[in-house]
Write a protein that holds these residues in place. Structure first.
Motif, PDB file in Angstrom:
ATOM      1  N   ILE A 177     -42.634  51.514 -61.996  1.00 17.73           N
ATOM      2  CA  ILE A 177     -43.057  50.118 -61.813  1.00 17.73           C
ATOM      3  C   ILE A 177     -44.094  49.826 -62.882  1.00 17.73           C
ATOM      4  O   ILE A 177     -45.124  50.519 -62.962  1.00 17.73           O
ATOM      5  N   LEU A 178     -43.838  48.827 -63.711  1.00 16.24           N
ATOM      6  CA  LEU A 178     -44.800  48.440 -64.753  1.00 16.24           C
ATOM      7  C   LEU A 178     -45.526  47.185 -64.295  1.00 16.24           C
ATOM      8  O   LEU A 178     -44.874  46.215 -63.869  1.00 16.24           O
ATOM      9  N   VAL A 179     -46.842  47.208 -64.386  1.00 19.07           N
ATOM     10  CA  VAL A 179     -47.620  46.051 -63.932  1.00 19.07           C
ATOM     11  C   VAL A 179     -48.536  45.604 -65.063  1.00 19.07           C
ATOM     12  O   VAL A 179     -49.255  46.431 -65.644  1.00 19.07           O
ATOM     13  N   SER A 180     -48.515  44.318 -65.372  1.00 14.52           N
ATOM     14  CA  SER A 180     -49.478  43.830 -66.361  1.00 14.52           C
ATOM     15  C   SER A 180     -50.778  43.487 -65.638  1.00 14.52           C
ATOM     16  O   SER A 180     -50.819  42.567 -64.802  1.00 14.52           O
ATOM     17  N   ALA A 181     -51.839  44.226 -65.968  1.00 14.74           N
ATOM     18  CA  ALA A 181     -53.137  43.970 -65.315  1.00 14.74           C
ATOM     19  C   ALA A 181     -53.669  42.602 -65.729  1.00 14.74           C
ATOM     20  O   ALA A 181     -54.298  41.905 -64.927  1.00 14.74           O
ATOM     21  N   ASP A 182     -53.395  42.193 -66.980  1.00 12.79           N
ATOM     22  CA  ASP A 182     -53.860  40.860 -67.440  1.00 12.79           C
ATOM     23  C   ASP A 182     -53.244  39.752 -66.586  1.00 12.79           C
ATOM     24  O   ASP A 182     -53.946  38.867 -66.086  1.00 12.79           O
ATOM     25  N   THR A 183     -51.913  39.821 -66.419  1.00 19.10           N
ATOM     26  CA  THR A 183     -51.241  38.764 -65.646  1.00 19.10           C
ATOM     27  C   THR A 183     -51.657  38.835 -64.180  1.00 19.10           C
ATOM     28  O   THR A 183     -51.898  37.808 -63.538  1.00 19.10           O
ATOM     29  N   ALA A 184     -51.780  40.067 -63.660  1.00 16.81           N
ATOM     30  CA  ALA A 184     -52.182  40.214 -62.251  1.00 16.81           C
ATOM     31  C   ALA A 184     -53.548  39.571 -62.025  1.00 16.81           C
ATOM     32  O   ALA A 184     -53.763  38.858 -61.041  1.00 16.81           O
ATOM     33  N   TRP A 185     -54.440  39.784 -62.965  1.00 22.11           N
ATOM     34  CA  TRP A 185     -55.800  39.241 -62.855  1.00 22.11           C
ATOM     35  C   TRP A 185     -55.762  37.717 -62.865  1.00 22.11           C
ATOM     36  O   TRP A 185     -56.407  37.056 -62.053  1.00 22.11           O
ATOM     37  N   ARG A 186     -54.961  37.181 -63.811  1.00 19.50           N
ATOM     38  CA  ARG A 186     -54.861  35.725 -63.935  1.00 19.50           C
ATOM     39  C   ARG A 186     -54.252  35.133 -62.668  1.00 19.50           C
ATOM     40  O   ARG A 186     -54.771  34.179 -62.100  1.00 19.50           O
ATOM     41  N   GLU A 187     -53.167  35.726 -62.210  1.00 20.41           N
ATOM     42  CA  GLU A 187     -52.481  35.181 -61.029  1.00 20.41           C
ATOM     43  C   GLU A 187     -53.355  35.282 -59.773  1.00 20.41           C
ATOM     44  O   GLU A 187     -53.342  34.393 -58.936  1.00 20.41           O
ATOM     45  N   ALA A 188     -54.109  36.388 -59.666  1.00 20.92           N
ATOM     46  CA  ALA A 188     -54.996  36.540 -58.497  1.00 20.92           C
ATOM     47  C   ALA A 188     -55.975  35.368 -58.449  1.00 20.92           C
ATOM     48  O   ALA A 188     -56.196  34.771 -57.391  1.00 20.92           O
ATOM     49  N   GLY A 189     -56.534  35.015 -59.621  1.00 17.50           N
ATOM     50  CA  GLY A 189     -57.478  33.884 -59.697  1.00 17.50           C
ATOM     51  C   GLY A 189     -56.800  32.597 -59.277  1.00 17.50           C
ATOM     52  O   GLY A 189     -57.350  31.803 -58.499  1.00 17.50           O
ATOM     53  N   GLU A 190     -55.570  32.377 -59.767  1.00 20.54           N
ATOM     54  CA  GLU A 190     -54.855  31.130 -59.438  1.00 20.54           C
ATOM     55  C   GLU A 190     -54.531  31.046 -57.949  1.00 20.54           C
ATOM     56  O   GLU A 190     -54.572  29.989 -57.345  1.00 20.54           O
ATOM     57  N   LYS A 191     -54.237  32.187 -57.351  1.00 23.03           N
ATOM     58  CA  LYS A 191     -53.858  32.192 -55.928  1.00 23.03           C
ATOM     59  C   LYS A 191     -55.062  32.259 -55.007  1.00 23.03           C
ATOM     60  O   LYS A 191     -54.927  32.181 -53.792  1.00 23.03           O
ATOM     61  N   GLY A 192     -56.251  32.520 -55.584  1.00 20.51           N
ATOM     62  CA  GLY A 192     -57.447  32.641 -54.757  1.00 20.51           C
ATOM     63  C   GLY A 192     -57.456  33.917 -53.939  1.00 20.51           C
ATOM     64  O   GLY A 192     -57.981  33.957 -52.827  1.00 20.51           O
ATOM     65  N   VAL A 193     -56.814  34.972 -54.457  1.00 17.80           N
ATOM     66  CA  VAL A 193     -56.874  36.270 -53.769  1.00 17.80           C
ATOM     67  C   VAL A 193     -57.556  37.265 -54.700  1.00 17.80           C
ATOM     68  O   VAL A 193     -57.776  36.973 -55.874  1.00 17.80           O
TER      69      VAL A 193
END
Ligand code: PXP
Length: 386
Positions: free
Chosen positions: A79-95
């Motif tokens: 499983i490959l995860v982009s930490a940059d995108t995860a960080w950005r999306e977490a901010g957008e989702k408020g989680v």
């Protein structure tokens, strides 16, 4: 069953709590009846993820997660995860980052097991339902064993002593009892007006405390000099007002940057790490990183004083997000103020918090059940959060 974590991102950029993610992944594999199979999780940055996305999906730009099923039976895949995108999306989702990473790992795992939301609407719905079910089952899993440590603030033992101006009760003796009962740290606030803890207390505590001595103080010359001489294990800088009953708000780092930076510089020359007591506010977290703090202590007072459930939820989310942001930025995270036997559990359950600084509620309970029992009960509330 084995889980490999491979991080290709700089630890300065994102600090990931691999223990927590591993604990959740282990449970997920069990729930999905995949015990015995190996899964590898690779954390990348956006640039690298975009390269994989282009090569394997012919799509431009990065994505959040990609799964590659393995061709051997005892391996599940990568499983490959982009930490940059995860960080950005977490901010957008408020989680928080780790909440979102948990979702992404679930999503990636389900893809490895053949779920595919792109096949049809019905399949997308089936996958979403499964994701929600699995998330529910693992969201409360802690990193296992690494619960926050209890640091007892003994200021109010000195408050009682000062009420009569004598020698009793002695905060040094209290500190010893707390340590024997299991506290992993002792906290005192040497105030400029010396309303409770005195300079002598701090000096004697330095000799007697066997765990960790955390000195709370304002960044003012006189107290800075005492701290440099006493060398506590940690200095926590707090704002201080003479009229306040207790520390009211967190430090405004941006408004006091020069003074705070200078104090941190002096302490680090003497080998003393510095924690900044701040409100759970992302701007203050950012500023704490910029001025070179080693720790932040998140002010839990507004969560503790919330008038209703909604307000408490709101305040808790702020603590959760600030804690994760601070941890991800490489800071160590403590928390405290207003915590008591009823509200401590949720804060103790946050996976990135190292130490809880608790005074008033614990000393108040000690008046009825004794200090040793009060410490043990608080420790129990913290342990139960795991
Ligand atoms: N943390 C800091 C920075 C504080 O100033 C105090 C109060 O002295 C505490 C924690 C402990 O708060 P309480 O006494 O409400 O537990």
């Amino acid at each position: 069953m084995s889980i490999n974590f491979i991080s290709e991102i700089s630890p300065q950029q994102f600090k990931l709590n691999q223990n927590l993610l591993r604990a959740r992944l282990l449970r997920l594999l069990r729930l999905l009846k995949q015990e015995g199979r190996t899964v590898s999780v690779v954390f990348l940055d956006d640039k690298e993820m975009a390269r994989y996305n282009q090569t394997y999906r012919h799509k431009e730009g990065p994505t959040n997660v990609l799964s590659f099923p393995a061709e051997v039976a005892d391996e599940l895949g990568d499983i490959l995860v982009s930490a940059d995108t995860a960080w950005r999306e977490a901010g957008e989702k408020g989680v928080t980052l780790h909440q979102h990473l948990t979702w992404l790992l679930i999503h990636g795992l389900l893809h490895l097991l053949g779920y595919d939301h792109e096949l049809s609407e019905a399949e997308a719905e089936r996958m979403q339902d499964k994701e929600a079910e699995l998330y529910q089952a693992v969201q409360h899993i802690h990193s296992g064993g690494a619960m926050p440590q209890l640091a007892v603030n003994v200021d109010h033992i000195a408050t009682i002593r000062e009420a009569r101006g004598g020698a009793e009760p002695d905060p040094v003796l209290a500190a010893g009892i707390c340590e024997l009962a299991g506290a992993r740290g002792i906290v005192v606030h040497l105030r400029e007006d010396r309303r409770h803890i005195q300079e002598r207390d701090v000096r004697v505590l330095r000799q007697t405390v066997k765990t960790r001595l955390n000195l709370e103080m304002a960044a003012v010359k006189e107290i800075v000099e005492i701290a440099l001489d006493v060398k506590p294990d940690l200095v926590t800088l707090v704002p201080e007002k003479r009229q306040e009953l207790t520390t009211e708000g967190g430090l405004d780092i941006l408004g006091n940057e020069k003074k705070i930076r200078k104090t941190i510089g002096k302490m680090s020359e003497a080998g003393i790490p510095v924690s900044l007591f701040i409100d759970p506010d992302l701007e203050q977290v950012k500023a704490a990183v910029e001025v070179g703090a080693a720790y932040v202590e998140l002010h839990t007072g507004r969560y503790a004083d919330a008038k209703d459930h909604e307000e408490q939820e709101r305040e808790f989310r702020l603590i959760e997000q600030a804690a994760e942001a601070a941890y991800a930025a490489g800071l160590r995270v403590n928390a405290g103020h207003g915590l008591n036997y009823l509200n401590v559990g949720r804060v103790a359950g946050l996976p990135v918090i190292e130490e809880l600084s608790i005074g008033h509620a614990l000393i108040a309970r000690a008046a009825f059940v004794g200090l040793e029992q009060a410490v043990r009960e608080m420790q129990n509330c913290i342990d139960l959060a795991g």
